[in-house]
Design an enzyme around this catalytic site. Structure first.
Site: not given
Ligand code: IPE
Ligand code: IPE
Ligand code: MG
Length: 247
Positions: A21-22, A24, A26, A66, A68-69, A195, A197, A208
């Protein structure tokens, strides 16, 4: 002593799961668009799987997309699918060279046809990989996975193939996408979010959890070592008392 040397190789998790995660945030931090973050996230996937294979971790599951993505802006979804396709093609040789087999969990049929096809071919071509299994969670949702298992089992009952007493925890596990793999002992989530997710809801029952503020593109071998060292310093009690564990 280096971080790597601090790891007890006899007490490695057999299965590590990662919520990457992160990407976007970054990218935004450096004034770039979200896709730039995803592209750079691929390097962290490579580093992490290499480090796990080198140590002797048996299964590494990475949450790449995910269920949800799909609700993200269409332009981001298609960029992610294109990147996925490019990454599968680009990494295939390295996976084979490193004796790593690819796996996938999630609703693979929901992926664009071309992506699903390349993915299945890569899984087939790497199926002989003995060192480690790299499992990509794609169009994956934990609740949906359990729902799917319930339906599969209900169908077996309906056809009188099994009786109610045969519905066990093991049977449920066998009907999940992750069938045949041990549950992850360690879950890592980057970017400071705490979380789950909708990831591996059943399988994480006794994992853990390790959280780091690092964004996914910043994650690397050293960060993985830190997570494993942290994991090895914990006492896993499984409901028992500390005294019982020490006996
Ligand atoms: C969880 O990250 C899904 C993946 C890492 C692929 P998200 O960025 O989609 O999760 P939420 O929406 O913050 O819970
Ligand atoms: C995780 O990074 C990658 C995917 C969920 C595909 P994000 O795209 O969720 O990046 P943030 O959480 O918006 O920074
Ligand atoms: Mg994210």
């Amino acid at each position: 002593m280096s971080l790597k040397e601090q790891i007890d190789l006899t007490r490695l998790p057999k299965h590590i799961a990662v919520i990457m995660d992160g990407n976007g945030r970054w990218a935004k931090q450096q004034g770039k668009n979200r896709i730039f973050g995803h592209t750079n996230g691929v390097n962290a996937v490579r580093e992490t799987s290499e480090a796990c294979a080198e140590l002797g971790v048996q299964h590494l599951t990475m949450y790449a997309f995910s269920a949800e993505n799909w609700n993200r802006p269409q332009i981001e979804v298609s960029a992610l699918m294109t990147l996925l396709l490019k990454t599968i093609n680009g990494e295939l040789k390295t996976l084979m060279k490193n004796d790593i087999r690819l796996g996938a969990i999630g609703d693979i049929d929901a992926l664009p046809k071309g992506v699903a096809k390349e993915l299945r071919e890569a899984i087939e071509k790497t199926s002989g990989g003995k060192r480690m299994e790299l499992i990509l969670a794609l169009s994956y949702g934990g609740k949906n996975e359990i729902l799917r298992a319930v339906k599969q089992i209900a169908l077996q009952v309906q056809k009188n193939e099994i009786g109610l007493h045969e519905i066990t925890e093991d049977l449920i596990s066998d009907n999940l996408y992750t069938a045949g793999r041990p549950d992850p002992e360690l879950l890592i989530r980057t970017s400071g979010e705490m979380r789950v997710s909708n990831f591996l809801l059943w399988q994480l029952a006794y994992a853990e959890f390790y959280f780091t503020d690092k964004f996914w593109p910043e994650f690397n071998k050293e960060e993985l070592y830190k997570a494993i060292i942290d994991y090895q310093n914990r006492e896993r009690r499984f409901g028992k008392t500390s005294e019982q564990i020490k006996q």
